[in-house]
Enzyme design. Structure first.
Site, PDB file in Angstrom:
ATOM      1  N   ASP A   1       0.794  -1.221   0.000  1.00 52.24           N
ATOM      2  CA  ASP A   1       0.000   0.000   0.000  1.00 52.24           C
ATOM      3  C   ASP A   1       0.830   1.276   0.000  1.00 52.24           C
ATOM      4  O   ASP A   1       0.297   2.357  -0.219  1.00 52.24           O
ATOM      5  CB  ASP A   1      -0.935   0.020   1.218  1.00 52.24           C
ATOM      6  CG  ASP A   1      -1.920  -1.142   1.178  1.00 52.24           C
ATOM      7  OD1 ASP A   1      -2.355  -1.503   0.082  1.00 52.24           O
ATOM      8  OD2 ASP A   1      -2.223  -1.684   2.252  1.00 52.24           O
ATOM      9  N   CYS A   2       2.118   1.172   0.286  1.00 48.91           N
ATOM     10  CA  CYS A   2       2.933   2.390   0.303  1.00 48.91           C
ATOM     11  C   CYS A   2       4.394   2.029   0.048  1.00 48.91           C
ATOM     12  O   CYS A   2       4.759   0.861  -0.061  1.00 48.91           O
ATOM     13  CB  CYS A   2       2.784   3.129   1.629  1.00 48.91           C
ATOM     14  SG  CYS A   2       3.442   2.228   3.047  1.00 48.91           S
TER      15      CYS A   2
ATOM     16  N   CYS B   1       6.322  -0.587   2.162  1.00 44.31           N
ATOM     17  CA  CYS B   1       6.102  -1.997   1.794  1.00 44.31           C
ATOM     18  C   CYS B   1       7.094  -2.406   0.705  1.00 44.31           C
ATOM     19  O   CYS B   1       7.724  -3.467   0.775  1.00 44.31           O
ATOM     20  CB  CYS B   1       4.676  -2.203   1.273  1.00 44.31           C
ATOM     21  SG  CYS B   1       3.371  -1.855   2.466  1.00 44.31           S
TER      22      CYS B   1
ATOM     23  N   CYS C   1       4.641   6.185  13.946  1.00 44.81           N
ATOM     24  CA  CYS C   1       4.458   5.300  12.789  1.00 44.81           C
ATOM     25  C   CYS C   1       4.543   6.116  11.503  1.00 44.81           C
ATOM     26  O   CYS C   1       3.828   7.123  11.350  1.00 44.81           O
ATOM     27  CB  CYS C   1       3.108   4.594  12.865  1.00 44.81           C
ATOM     28  SG  CYS C   1       3.078   3.255  14.067  1.00 44.81           S
TER      29      CYS C   1
ATOM     30  N   CYS D   1       3.603   5.641   8.408  1.00 41.56           N
ATOM     31  CA  CYS D   1       2.712   5.353   7.280  1.00 41.56           C
ATOM     32  C   CYS D   1       2.258   6.600   6.535  1.00 41.56           C
ATOM     33  O   CYS D   1       2.400   6.724   5.328  1.00 41.56           O
ATOM     34  CB  CYS D   1       1.483   4.589   7.762  1.00 41.56           C
ATOM     35  SG  CYS D   1       1.714   2.817   7.718  1.00 41.56           S
TER      36      CYS D   1
ATOM     37  N   ASP E   1       6.213  24.739 -31.150  1.00 40.00           N
ATOM     38  CA  ASP E   1       6.357  24.631 -32.593  1.00 40.00           C
ATOM     39  C   ASP E   1       5.079  25.152 -33.246  1.00 40.00           C
ATOM     40  O   ASP E   1       4.005  25.108 -32.645  1.00 40.00           O
ATOM     41  CB  ASP E   1       6.584  23.161 -32.969  1.00 40.00           C
ATOM     42  CG  ASP E   1       6.978  23.001 -34.425  1.00 40.00           C
ATOM     43  OD1 ASP E   1       7.681  23.884 -34.941  1.00 40.00           O
ATOM     44  OD2 ASP E   1       6.564  22.002 -35.036  1.00 40.00           O
TER      45      ASP E   1
ATOM     46  N   THR F   1       3.815  24.453 -36.807  1.00 42.56           N
ATOM     47  CA  THR F   1       3.094  23.488 -37.629  1.00 42.56           C
ATOM     48  C   THR F   1       2.775  22.217 -36.849  1.00 42.56           C
ATOM     49  O   THR F   1       3.672  21.552 -36.330  1.00 42.56           O
ATOM     50  CB  THR F   1       3.923  23.133 -38.883  1.00 42.56           C
ATOM     51  OG1 THR F   1       4.267  24.333 -39.559  1.00 42.56           O
ATOM     52  CG2 THR F   1       3.126  22.240 -39.811  1.00 42.56           C
TER      53      THR F   1
ATOM     54  N   ASP G   1       6.395  18.196 -32.287  1.00 40.03           N
ATOM     55  CA  ASP G   1       5.831  16.945 -32.808  1.00 40.03           C
ATOM     56  C   ASP G   1       6.661  15.724 -32.452  1.00 40.03           C
ATOM     57  O   ASP G   1       6.289  14.606 -32.768  1.00 40.03           O
ATOM     58  CB  ASP G   1       5.640  17.024 -34.323  1.00 40.03           C
ATOM     59  CG  ASP G   1       6.956  17.236 -35.069  1.00 40.03           C
ATOM     60  OD1 ASP G   1       8.016  17.119 -34.431  1.00 40.03           O
ATOM     61  OD2 ASP G   1       6.915  17.527 -36.276  1.00 40.03           O
TER      62      ASP G   1
ATOM     63  N   ASP H   1      -2.390   8.302  13.955  1.00 35.56           N
ATOM     64  CA  ASP H   1      -1.628   7.837  12.783  1.00 35.56           C
ATOM     65  C   ASP H   1      -2.554   7.259  11.727  1.00 35.56           C
ATOM     66  O   ASP H   1      -2.415   7.544  10.542  1.00 35.56           O
ATOM     67  CB  ASP H   1      -0.606   6.777  13.212  1.00 35.56           C
ATOM     68  CG  ASP H   1       0.215   6.298  12.023  1.00 35.56           C
ATOM     69  OD1 ASP H   1       1.040   7.083  11.533  1.00 35.56           O
ATOM     70  OD2 ASP H   1      -0.003   5.167  11.572  1.00 35.56           O
TER      71      ASP H   1
END
Length: 706
Positions: free
Chosen positions: A13-14, A17, A357, A359, A401, A403, A599, A685
């Site tokens: 989850d983050c 991990c 913590c 997190c 640009d 064109t 482009d 937290d």
């Protein structure tokens, strides 16, 4: 010889991990090039041995995550796994429910068996703590001793030792609830990207042996011809072979008005054919269609961290051990130095561990970056990574640009002027008759204008191109010539009034052709590569935000000046690719943060030199792969939207860091003063993590308006 392996990892989850898994895998012999993406839940690595895959799975499972091997060629939307079900069916959901039931049972039994509360609450706590402690031990053995699970386990066990068993059980449950909510919110970010893939229908009607056959859309090959009925989603990128219809591109681009498209025009997978039957020739396989490439690029982009994200990542490596030290000092120093009660200060020290913590802090930046990238992708704004997303918000000058960027990239008829008795319709009919079979851009523009005016184009006879002069032929028993004013004047003199009119049109940057009928001037047709419909508005928005736009073009100064006047922008003309590179470098030496928009082909040197290179185009390979970002749908206004999205994302990150650190600071003070205890600490937290994630998810709605 090494193999590239890919896995789906459930439960990440983050960033902490990912870091935990990466640290553990670096200890496995024969593994290299580890790449982990928490948003898409993918793990890629290179393995030197055939049996390495099994070792990888064991290490990851020991850390408490689910893991499934995935083929490198698998499509993202075919690889969802069990994690796609309701939250209560996930491993985290089941553990949280079980822990909650355990706590409720302990509370009920404590009413009946008052002398057994400590044992009852300790048993309830153990339901959730045992899996947490196992993950902490596995991470420590794999080389990552300082994890959130370590903080949690130390705090919970410490609370039991000092007799606060009820609070320990509540703290463990709140921690599990926080992890569950974090997982649900992270799942929303994944779903936002996955929803792009789900736009493409699963089946298609392919033409085979004169009949239609329903096949899986992923089996379509380049060159196949498919039928798309009114109301159907288009199953592949392709070119319309026959038919005409309004194409609703809102699911992919957010554009509210359907676009009328006909033979020879391109369509994208996932868009909706609203009112006509189409035959479409497939131009890209399923894994290479625009949506698939967008999803792939967004996934890759999320692995490219922003400077802020890298800083938070480095900071968090030292943050967790520092929290352990601070918690220990809070628990030990007051009793040792001032004779304060041990139980009270050990309790406060344990609360400090929970407050610390990491997190919310760790997830604050990647959650916002992931949501920002996904929000952009859903609107055709591809941004290749957090570093690019962060730089975009600092842009002070944009070099565009002309064109194909500020203009449509193809000439259009702007004026049809009669010089005699013929009508404008007659002039177009004769000119289109001469140009009916030509592939010259001006000829195509004239034929397109005639068709738009519903003029039947009948090719002239005896058509002959005269190099550098024009084209001649016969239609309706008359001789026709269409060419440059100079060539026309050689056939028959042009009056001073006509010469003045031609000069006026040329001053506006238009190319003028003269139509001669039976050797007499009959009319003038002017063409010009016109500005995009939203170019003026897009440039106004950029200027209103303090960003200086400048137009760069290889065109002549007169044409450039005419377009620049119409758009209200500074221009530099007669430029070679190296000149554009020089101008970008000049702007940078003046202290500007420069975005170059082009482009992706002729402008490659300037795109590479700019702080941010943005390719303009409808999903071509070059537009997707050359620059730092790409505006898939060719809208100038999207440049401003891209910059606005960057500013919104960076603002979101600042808010997230403020919430994460602010709540920690408040509860640290209240804990030391004895106002709050263990369960408010973990609630702070958990609350910060949920607030930060929910705030980041707001970005999924950003970018709709500027």
């Amino acid at each position: 010889m090494s193999d590239r392996l890919r896995f789906r990892v459930e439960g990440m989850d983050c960033g902490s991990c990912a870091r935990k898994i990466e640290t553990a895998l670096t200890r496995v012999p024969g593994i290299s090039d580890i790449s982990i993406n928490t948003t898409t839940e993918t793990l890629r690595l290179r393995a030197a041995h055939a049996d390495t895959g099994e070792q990888v799975e064991k290490v990851v499972r020991d850390l408490g995550y689910g893991i499934t091997p995935v083929g490198e060629g698998a499509h993202h939307h075919h690889d969802h796994g069990a994690a796609d079900g309701p939250w209560w069916q996930s491993a985290k959901g089941r553990l949280t429910i079980l822990s909650g039931l355990g706590l409720a049972s302990a509370w009920g039994l404590a009413m009946v068996l008052p002398g057994y509360e400590p044992w009852l609450y300790t048993a309830a706590m153990a339901i959730g703590l045992v899996p947490i402690a196992r993950r902490a031990i596995a991470a420590a053995m794999a080389g990552a001793p300082f994890t959130i699970e370590t903080l949690m386990a130390v705090a919970a066990v410490g609370a039991v030792i000092i007799g606060e068993t009820e609070e320990a059980a509540i703290v463990v449950l709140l921690f599990l609830v926080g992890e569950l909510l974090e997982g649900v919110a992270a799942g929303r970010a994944r779903a936002s990207i996955r929803s792009l893939s789900d736009l493409v229908p699963k089946t298609a009607l392919i033409e085979r042996n004169g009949s239609l056959e329903e096949v899986a859309a992923e089996t379509l090959a380049v060159g196949d011809v498919i039928a798309v009925r009114p109301g159907d989603r288009i199953p592949a990128d392709g070119m319309i072979v026959s038919g005409e219809s309004a194409i609703d591109e809102a699911p992919v681009t957010g554009e509210s008005t359907p676009k009328r498209k006909g033979e020879g025009e391109t369509v994208f997978a996932g868009t909706i054919n609203t009112d006509g039957s189409l035959r479409v020739r497939v131009t890209a396989e399923a894994r290479d269609n625009t949506i698939a490439r967008v999803v792939r690029l967004v996934e890759e982009a999320q692995e490219a961290k922003a400077p802020t994200e890298r800083f938070i990542d480095r900071f968090s490596r030292y943050y967790t051990p520092a929290v352990l030290v601070v918690g220990a000092l809070v628990a030990i120093l007051p009793p040792l130095l001032a004779g304060e009660p041990w139980g009270e200060w050990v309790y406060k020290g344990l609360a400090v561990l929970l407050i610390g913590c990491p997190c919310a802090l760790v997830i604050s930046t990647p959650a916002a970056i992931a949501a920002g990238l996904a929000a952009g992708a859903r609107r055709g704004l591809l941004i290749k990574g957090g570093a690019v997303l962060e730089t975009l918000g600092k842009v002070t000058a944009v070099a565009l640009d002309k064109t194909g960027t500020l203009t449509e990239g193809r000439p259009q008829v702007t004026d049809v002027i009669t010089l005699g008795e013929a009508t404008g319709r007659d002039i177009l009919e004769d000119a289109a008759a001469l140009d009916a079979t030509s592939s010259h851009p001006i000829a195509k523009a004239i034929v397109a204008r005639a068709q738009a005016d519903r003029i039947e184009v009948v090719p002239a006879v005896g058509v002959m191109a005269l190099g550098g002069k024009g084209v001649k032929g016969r239609a309706r028993r008359r001789s026709l010539f269409l060419g440059s004013p100079k060539a026309a004047a050689a056939i028959a003199p042009l009056s001073p009034e006509v010469e003045a009119r031609i000069a006026s049109l040329q001053e506006e940057g238009k190319t003028v052709s003269v139509l001669m009928v039976s050797d007499s001037p009959a009319g003038l047709i002017a063409v010009r590569d016109e500005p995009r419909e939203d170019a003026l508005e897009g440039l106004k928005v950029l200027k209103a935000r303090g960003i200086a736009p400048v137009m760069l073009t290889g065109d002549n100064a007169r044409t450039a000046a005419a377009i620049a006047r119409a758009l209200g922008v500074e221009s530099r003309a007669d430029l070679l690719p190296q000149d554009k590179l020089r101008i970008v470098n000049e702007l940078k030496t003046q202290g500007q943060v420069v975005a170059k928009v082009g482009d992706g082909i002729n402008d490659a040197p300037a795109l590479a030199a700019a702080d941010v290179g943005i390719a303009m185009g409808g999903g071509t390979d070059v537009a997707l792969e050359t620059a730092d970002g790409a505006v898939l749908h060719g809208r100038v206004l999207d440049i401003a939207r891209m910059i606005a999205l960057s500013k919104a994302t960076m603002g979101n990150i600042r808010q997230n860091i403020g919430v994460a650190l602010g709540l920690k600071a408040v509860f640290l003070v209240t804990t030391v003063l004895g106002i709050t205890g263990l369960w408010p600490a973990i609630l702070a937290d958990t609350g910060a993590t949920v607030l930060v994630t929910a705030n980041a998810m707001r970005l999924l709605g950003a970018g709709r308006n500027v």
